[in-house]
Design an enzyme around this catalytic site. Structure first.
Site, PDB file in Angstrom:
ATOM      1  N   ASP A  13       0.813  -1.221   0.000  1.00 25.24           N
ATOM      2  CA  ASP A  13       0.000   0.000   0.000  1.00 25.24           C
ATOM      3  C   ASP A  13       0.844   1.268   0.000  1.00 25.24           C
ATOM      4  O   ASP A  13       0.657   2.148  -0.842  1.00 25.24           O
ATOM      5  CB  ASP A  13      -0.942   0.026   1.212  1.00 25.24           C
ATOM      6  CG  ASP A  13      -2.139  -0.903   1.030  1.00 25.24           C
ATOM      7  OD1 ASP A  13      -2.422  -1.278  -0.133  1.00 25.24           O
ATOM      8  OD2 ASP A  13      -2.778  -1.237   2.033  1.00 25.24           O
ATOM      9  N   ARG A  92       0.497   5.190  16.596  1.00 20.70           N
ATOM     10  CA  ARG A  92       0.081   6.140  15.555  1.00 20.70           C
ATOM     11  C   ARG A  92       0.334   7.607  15.897  1.00 20.70           C
ATOM     12  O   ARG A  92       0.861   8.346  15.060  1.00 20.70           O
ATOM     13  CB  ARG A  92      -1.387   5.920  15.174  1.00 20.70           C
ATOM     14  CG  ARG A  92      -1.703   4.527  14.622  1.00 20.70           C
ATOM     15  CD  ARG A  92      -0.752   4.091  13.556  1.00 20.70           C
ATOM     16  NE  ARG A  92      -1.153   2.846  12.912  1.00 20.70           N
ATOM     17  CZ  ARG A  92      -0.393   2.174  12.069  1.00 20.70           C
ATOM     18  NH1 ARG A  92       0.819   2.607  11.777  1.00 20.70           N
ATOM     19  NH2 ARG A  92      -0.818   1.059  11.516  1.00 20.70           N
ATOM     20  N   ASP A 121      -6.877   3.729  12.061  1.00 17.60           N
ATOM     21  CA  ASP A 121      -5.558   4.352  11.945  1.00 17.60           C
ATOM     22  C   ASP A 121      -5.579   5.678  11.190  1.00 17.60           C
ATOM     23  O   ASP A 121      -4.865   6.609  11.534  1.00 17.60           O
ATOM     24  CB  ASP A 121      -4.569   3.370  11.316  1.00 17.60           C
ATOM     25  CG  ASP A 121      -4.210   2.248  12.279  1.00 17.60           C
ATOM     26  OD1 ASP A 121      -4.167   2.523  13.497  1.00 17.60           O
ATOM     27  OD2 ASP A 121      -3.989   1.111  11.833  1.00 17.60           O
ATOM     28  N   SER A 173      -3.414  -9.558   7.470  1.00 19.91           N
ATOM     29  CA  SER A 173      -2.853  -8.208   7.562  1.00 19.91           C
ATOM     30  C   SER A 173      -2.277  -8.061   8.974  1.00 19.91           C
ATOM     31  O   SER A 173      -2.981  -8.272   9.964  1.00 19.91           O
ATOM     32  CB  SER A 173      -3.944  -7.172   7.319  1.00 19.91           C
ATOM     33  OG  SER A 173      -3.578  -5.955   7.915  1.00 19.91           O
TER      34      SER A 173
END
Ligand code: ARG
Length: 396
Positions: A13, A92, A121, A173
């Protein structure tokens, strides 16, 4: 050319994000954060540079992650929905803080991330960026680009000669850092299916864990873990060591249907061996040194603190104010806890503290009792008095 700072992991990604931004005439600066995810950062840097980045920043944020994010969460006993120790969520805001930092250094007017429009996120990156610099533009290519599937994305990567790893579909994932692993998608999307053993990245299954229990002793100072079996460790080393020991004994797995901020429920598997051991030991030590009212009040606050981490509101006035309160509660959280680790179970076997409020001479049922039981009668009469009151209907 406009400059943009991209949060880059080296995966499919973010690699496509870098090229996609280049296609739109951005100069792309990649920011790679080391949060202890055990990656080959040299390889990722090369990939970024040959995949369209003009410059790459790699920053080891582990120390700050431990001191300013993980340990405050530990002191708060913050757990989301009873099962999630917030490894991904805690990382994050720290990454976002440095995206903003690099944007300022590079005089870039925008930051970008590779999150989808369905997860938490994106919220965490963007809310943090908005709080720290509301002037910065935020670009989320994955939310707006033309690719409708992973296959299309891979097709784009191949056409653009973006260096990506083995393109065959990965079964899960995975997001990983020092504090834990988050695993989702694929077969795990069916909550009726037991998580296959191959989804776990760190921990042994209870069945394959040693048949003999492991014992450890942890020492805390003011709510912060300092020693394992009497040996001093720095924060990073201590967490790494407990991850190893815990994984061996199958400690720290959880399986959660969680309520995402964007309104959907999702199933995620977590592994947090060190976190699970530390939370249990820390809470146990608190039981010895906090008085009843403080302990109960603090317990009520923990889910709120966890919610704020989960919602990406790390840099919010409430979270910061709660931190001040928590710091005050940790003054006496000093002492040691003994634990037994056995096939996925973490069991406390002993605790002691110089600030212990436990008084054996008051609690004992043996000789040497200092508790004056005659006082109990009057105490109970007055304690129960409000509930004996009946309305006096004659008085008008
Ligand atoms: N559900 C977790 C959170 O919102 C983890 C998200 C990332 N998970 C992943 N497997 N990539 O914090």
């Amino acid at each position: 050319m406009k400059k943009v700072v991209l949060a880059y992991s080296g995966g499919l990604d973010t690699s496509c994000c870098a090229q996609w931004l280049r296609d739109r005439n951005y100069e792309v600066i990649c920011f790679i954060a080391d949060l202890g995810q055990e990656e080959d950062f040299v390889k990722i840097e090369k990939r970024a540079l040959s995949g369209g980045a003009s410059k790459v920043y790699i920053k080891d944020l582990r120390q700050e992650f431990v001191d300013d994010f993980i340990f405050p969460a530990l002191k708060a006993n913050a757990i989301y929905e009873g099962k999630y120790l917030l490894a991904t969520a805690l990382g994050r805001p720290l990454i976002a803080k440095y995206l903003v930092d690099v944007a300022h250094k590079e005089k870039a007017k925008a930051i970008a991330h590779g999150c989808t429009g369905k997860g938490n996120d994106q919220v965490r990156f963007e809310v943090t960026t908005q709080i720290l610099d509301p002037e910065l533009e935020i670009i989320a290519p994955v939310r707006i680009w033309e690719f409708k599937s992973r296959e299309e994305e891979i097709g784009y990567a191949l056409a653009k000669k973006i260096p990506i790893e083995a393109t065959k579909k990965k079964p899960y994932s995975i997001d990983k850092n020092l504090w834990g692993v988050s695993i989702e998608s694929g077969i795990l999307e069916n909550p009726w299916i037991e998580p296959p053993e191959d989804c776990y990245q760190w921990t042994k299954s209870p069945e394959s864990a040693p048949h003999k229990a492991g014992y450890i002793e942890l020492t805390f100072e003011k709510g912060i873990p300092k020693k394992i079996n009497g040996k001093i460790y720095d924060g990073i080393g201590l967490i790494e060591k407990l991850n190893k020991i815990g994984s061996l004994h199958g400690i720290g797995r959880s399986d959660l249907i969680e309520n995402r901020l964007v309104g959907i429920k999702s199933r995620e598997i977590y592994e947090a061996p060190a976190g699970t051991i530390l939370y249990l030991a820390h809470k146990e030590l608190e039981s010895l040194v906090l008085d009843r009212e403080l302990a109960h009040y603090k317990d009520g606050m923990s889910p709120k603190y966890a919610e704020f981490i989960y919602y990406g509101l790390w840099y919010s006035p409430l979270r910061i104010a709660l931190d001040k309160f928590i710091a005050e509660t940790q003054k006496n959280v000093t002492g040691a806890v003994k634990l037994k680790l056995y096939k996925g179970n973490c069991i406390v076997t002993g605790k002691k503290s110089p600030y212990s409020l436990y008084r054996q001479d008051l609690a004992t049922y043996s000789s040497g009792d200092k508790f004056d039981q005659r006082l109990a009668q009057g105490f109970i009469r007055i304690f129960g008095m409000p509930y004996q009151m009946k309305p006096r209907l004659t008085e008008r």
